[in-house]
Design a protein around this motif. Structure first.
Motif: not given
Lengths: 298, 714
Positions: B99-108
């Motif tokens: 989960i990256k900084e500032g992300e609101t939609v997640v999933g890489t």
């Protein structure tokens, strides 16, 4: 009826409402110092040669019956005086050689224009006659406009107005819109820059306005020549007087035509490339502040 | 609270005024002002994405290789289906959760380009489909599992499939739950806005790991997780989103009504979602606009949000397609024009009337045809179908060469007889040479196994069959046909020079082409022909129309197998460039020059009038080619910014019956500069085929072909 046409440009959007096809007629009584279509000036056909497009394929050499196209030390040399404009060399297909000014029938030109009819219908576009000065070939111009109207086209004519009033009167019924050039306010400078006094031009403008024809005033602005406050004021004054004016369009000078002088084998020692401040938005504002008419960049 | 209505009122008058005004765009600018905060946050995310892209992708590839190793170590046994399930389980359990900084939609999920070795077992499917997201969202994982559980345990293939469906759905749930756990872990040390954000992710993920989403945020998040799993299973491109503005709308409207969401928040999440898609593979097409369930115009605020998000971000993904109807709204067309003004060739414009008809003619039920989405570049497909839109491909000119070689000394009374003979030859070539190849390809597709895709398509969970067992409600076999422009002009050359002017013979032409036109005199005659395809001349226009009708009919007459709909399209992705070394063709195209692409005219230096080219290509019978009849235009950037001009091109083209129009517009000088100094021009986006991409990353041949199109217009 045949006339000399140097280009038919489809899909234009700057020469009147909607998507249009602009037909460029050859020949012009004016010789504006800054003219960016020098191939439009003379009445007769001319060959343009663009050395930078030459791929040295030598096809033109074998195609030319008059030995006009030659190569020396790897360089293409075009002997203009011996050229009969037969056009055989054009099939070399490299684009370095072009003839401006084919004789064409009214019907043929109209067919070409009508190809784009769906676009005119959708956008309120049509046919624009430009030049050169289209009225320099008045009969052809008239015939083309008549044929255009019969085919249901919206028609526009771009004119510099340096023509007889009778000529304008004749095409009037077949023209929906005039794109009328206004190049310089001061009569002396007008003569200096274009070779003509502007009196007839202004009289003709008043005549068209009096007839109630929709007009767009087109003003080429060339830094160092006519980007002066008194000319801007003159544009605004003229605009204020016109009853049928739609808007004023400012056409800032561009150097795209400069290469064509060399391609036509012409020297130009009477025009220096503008060095003055180039700020079309300011020109618009300055003119616009003195008139209620809409002032836009073309 | 900002409302869409007052955002809309700002620009309305400003863009109608006149065609020549810079458009870029009053509409978009007003939007930017209103949603300044959302844009600022998204810009930061975009910058972070771009700066860490290469690194992230490498890390992803390494992580994926570790999943492979784990999978290989296990030496899992069983058939392809079991292996596939086990692989998805390994992915769900092992793949790092980030989960990256500032992300609101997640999933890489970075796509597979960085991988150093292939998957340890055969690929699952070829991508190029649209899941039925509406069903996935409505049912949630629990609902899908319930359907699987209802399948009979017959001791045979249905039972095996039932087990596979359940395994992959459980794996999917595990994967999502790991995100909930990670967000929970991170939230322990977070504070302020970040804490709220992470708790939101935690709660949403833990809810949708089992239940159907209840809110817009949850729905958007589940769409992205589903995409990750589909791409992981497919290991292929063009996994498309379908009509996202339709299936997300109920969630959006409910949240707005309940005061749980405001427009800016929704718009921000759409921006985040679009940035996320840049981690995925190519051609993730989003379809916007088109009709609602009642047949009315279904454009809505989400439609506009997606278009303006895409226009603002101008990133490599997703792709955007817009369904243009006769009654399309001004806001919709203006937002689309704002995206066109960016110059990267998005959105792709589709003529709704023609596309719906094309699917109906292929045997798709009315309601499904009307609810179509675009797959990949241009391919119309029902949503939730096993679309396979790039299953088969062929070069039309092959059939013509074959015909010529067989008939060198044949005598034909006139051109009509010649054309008739070619058609008979084509029919036989299609039946005896191409059909066996297609059958072979279909068999290969059907040998694969895609249980997760099955859960997301219509019909598989009901029938208990996998997509590859024709379990889906629709199974398509897309045919990509290259070179109609070259074929029309070659036939036209024969008509003019051999039959009308009698200046040469078919054999002479054939020989000249075989020698790559060393015969200069003949070459010039061909090149000097007026009225070639694209000049809007009745002769060639009619020929194009006749040939397209004939090809469409031939395809329709040759059934592949029951239950499979063959859907032809007149394009073959970038093959015009990749087949440059195709031998010279009768229309005077030398070896090494491009073949004609889509329904575009051939590349000739004097076709620079887009209006005429469009009127020619509109004559192609698009309704016979649901997989696409793309016409590609490249305009000077200045024209592109004149919104009304672009709209006039699109609407006139569609009035005349055109299928699809893509308009891009990077000026040739920029492209040349980018070829000279690639490092300084990493931001230049261009369109190749149906997708937009970074110009400097393309091969030299592709760059040259784009440069040519930028110069010549078509």
């Amino acid at each position: 009826m045949r006339g000399r046409v140097f280009d038919v440009s489809h899909g234009t959007t700057k020469d009147g409402p909607g998507i249009r096809t602009t037909v460029f007629l050859k020949g012009c009584p004016l010789h504006c110092l800054w003219c960016h279509n020098p191939e439009s000036q003379r009445r007769e056909a001319e060959m343009l040669f663009f050395p930078d497009k030459c791929t040295a394929c030598l096809r033109c050499v074998s195609l030319c019956p008059n030995g006009v196209q030659t190569f020396a030390e790897g360089r293409h040399i075009f002997r203009r005086p011996s050229c009969s404009l037969c056009g055989k060399c054009l099939s070399a297909g490299c684009g370095a050689l072009k003839i401006a000014g084919k004789m064409r029938d009214v019907e043929e030109v109209l067919d070409e224009v009508l190809k784009d009819k769906p676009f005119y219908d959708r956008t309120g576009g049509g046919m624009t006659l430009s030049g050169g000065e289209p009225l320099f070939q008045k009969d052809f111009c008239l015939a083309l406009l008549k044929a255009g109207k019969e085919a249901g086209l919206h028609t526009a004519v771009e004119t510099a107005g340096a023509v007889k009033k009778e000529a304008l009167a004749e095409i009037l019924p077949y023209t929906d819109l005039f794109l009328y050039d206004y190049k310089e306010t001061d009569p002396e400078r007008h003569r200096l820059y274009t070779g003509w006094d502007n009196r007839t031009i202004l009289e003709n403008l008043c005549f068209l306005d009096g007839e109630g024809k929709p007009l767009i005033l087109r003003c080429p602005i060339v830094p160092g020549y006519n980007d002066r406050p008194d000319h801007f004021a003159g544009i605004a004054r003229t605009a204020n007087r016109l009853k049928s004016l739609i808007r004023v369009e400012i056409e800032p000078y561009h150097a795209l035509g400069e290469g064509k002088y060399a391609a036509l084998g012409r020297e130009r020692d009477d025009f220096r490339l503008p060095t003055g401040e180039y700020d079309p938005a300011r020109w618009c504002r300055e003119i616009g502040s003195q008139t209620d008419a809409e002032v836009t960049l073309a | 609270m900002k409302t869409v209505e007052n955002v809309k009122t700002v620009p309305a008058g400003a863009i109608t005024a006149d065609g020549s005004r810079d458009f870029t765009s009053t509409f978009a600018r007003a939007f930017t002002r209103a949603f300044a905060r959302a844009f600022a946050l998204a810009d930061r995310l975009k910058a972070a994405h771009l700066s860490s892209f290469a690194e992230d992708r490498k890390a992803h590839a390494e992580a994926l290789e570790r999943v492979y190793e784990k999978f290989t170590e296990e030496r899992a046994e069983g058939d392809l289906l079991a292996l596939r399930c086990r692989y998805l389980e390994c992915f769900a359990e092992q793949f790092p959760v980030v989960i990256k900084e500032g992300e609101t939609v997640v999933g890489t999920c970075y796509h597979y380009a960085g991988l150093r070795r292939p998957l340890p077992f055969p690929l699952s499917n070829m991508g190029h489909f649209i899941a039925n997201f509406e069903t996935v969202l409505r049912e949630g994982i629990a609902g899908l599992k319930k359907k699987a559980l209802a399948l009979p345990c017959d001791g045979g293939s249905v039972e095996a499939n039932r087990a596979a469906f359940l395994r992959v759905l459980n794996a999917f749930s595990t994967y999502i739950r790991r995100y909930a756990e990670e967000a929970g872990r991170l939230s322990l040390t977070a504070e302020g806005e970040d804490l709220a954000r992470l708790r939101g992710i935690r709660d949403d993920c833990s809810f949708i790991a089992e239940n159907p989403p209840q809110t817009f945020r949850q729905a958007l998040q589940l769409v992205w997780f589903t995409q990750i799993f589909l791409e992981t299973e497919a290991k292929a491109s063009a996994v498309s989103f379908g009509r996202i503005d339709r299936y997300l709308l109920p969630y959006y409207e409910r949240d707005i009504a309940a005061g749980r969401l405001d427009e800016e928040e929704a718009f921000f999440r759409i921006l985040c979602f679009c940035i996320k898609t840049c981690e995925g593979d190519e051609s993730q097409m989003i379809t916007l606009g088109g009709q609602d369930e009642e047949g009315n115009n279904g454009e809505n605020p989400l439609t506009i949000f997606f278009l303006l998000a895409g226009a603002h971000l101008n990133m490599r993904q997703p792709s955007f397609g817009v369904r243009v109807r006769p009654d399309s709204g001004k806001d919709f067309l203006d937002a689309a024009a704002a995206m066109t003004a960016v110059g990267a060739g998005m959105p792709a414009y589709f003529n709704d009337t023609v596309l719906v008809k094309s699917l109906k003619l292929c045997g798709v039920a009315d309601a499904d045809a009307e609810n179509y989405g675009i797959v990949g570049c241009y391919e119309a497909s029902p949503q939730g179908a096993f679309s396979n839109t790039v299953a088969g491909a062929f070069n039309l000119y092959d059939s013509f060469s074959y015909f010529l070689a067989e008939n060198l000394d044949a005598k034909f009374a006139d051109f009509d007889a010649f054309l008739e003979a070619y058609k008979r030859s084509f029919e036989s070539y299609y039946r005896h040479t191409l059909m066996p190849a297609f059958s072979n390809k279909l068999a290969k597709i059907m040998a694969l196994r895609s249980p997760f895709l099955g859960c997301c398509l219509d019909g598989c969970l009901e029938s208990g069959k996998l997509p590859e067992q024709l379990g889906s409600r629709y199974t398509l076999f897309g045919l990509n046909i290259l070179g109609i422009g070259i074929l029309v002009d070659s036939l036209y050359t024969v008509k003019k020079l051999v039959f009308e002017r009698k200046e040469t013979t078919v054999e002479e032409l054939f020989t000249a082409a075989a020698q790559n036109f060393t015969d200069q005199a003949l070459f010039e005659k061909i090149k000097g022909l007026d009225g070639t395809y694209g000049s809007h001349t009745e002769e060639t226009d009619a020929l194009a129309e006749e040939l397209s009708a004939f090809i469409g009919k031939t395809v329709k007459e040759n059934k592949l197998r029951d239950g499979v709909l063959v859907t032809p399209g007149l394009f073959w992705f970038t093959a015009d460039i990749h087949q440059k070394n195709y031998p010279a063709t009768l229309n005077g195209r030398r070896q090494g020059e491009l073949l004609s692409y889509g329904v575009n005219p051939c590349a000739t230096p004097h076709t620079n009038t887009p209006t005429l080219a469009l009127l020619s290509t509109a004559r192609i019978r698009g309704e016979l080619f649901p997989t696409g009849c793309p016409a590609m235009l490249s305009l000077p950037p200045r024209d592109l910014k004149a919104g009304p001009f672009v709209q006039a091109l699109v609407t006139t083209y569609f009035d005349c019956g055109g299928f699809h129009l893509a308009i891009s517009g990077v000026d040739p000088e920029t492209l040349e500069a980018a070829m000279r100094e690639p490092d300084a021009h990493r931001d230049v986006m261009v369109k190749i085929s149906g997708l937009s991409t970074q110009f400097v990353s393309l091969s030299k041949a592709m760059q040259e072909s784009l440069l040519r199109r930028a110069r010549d217009g078509v």
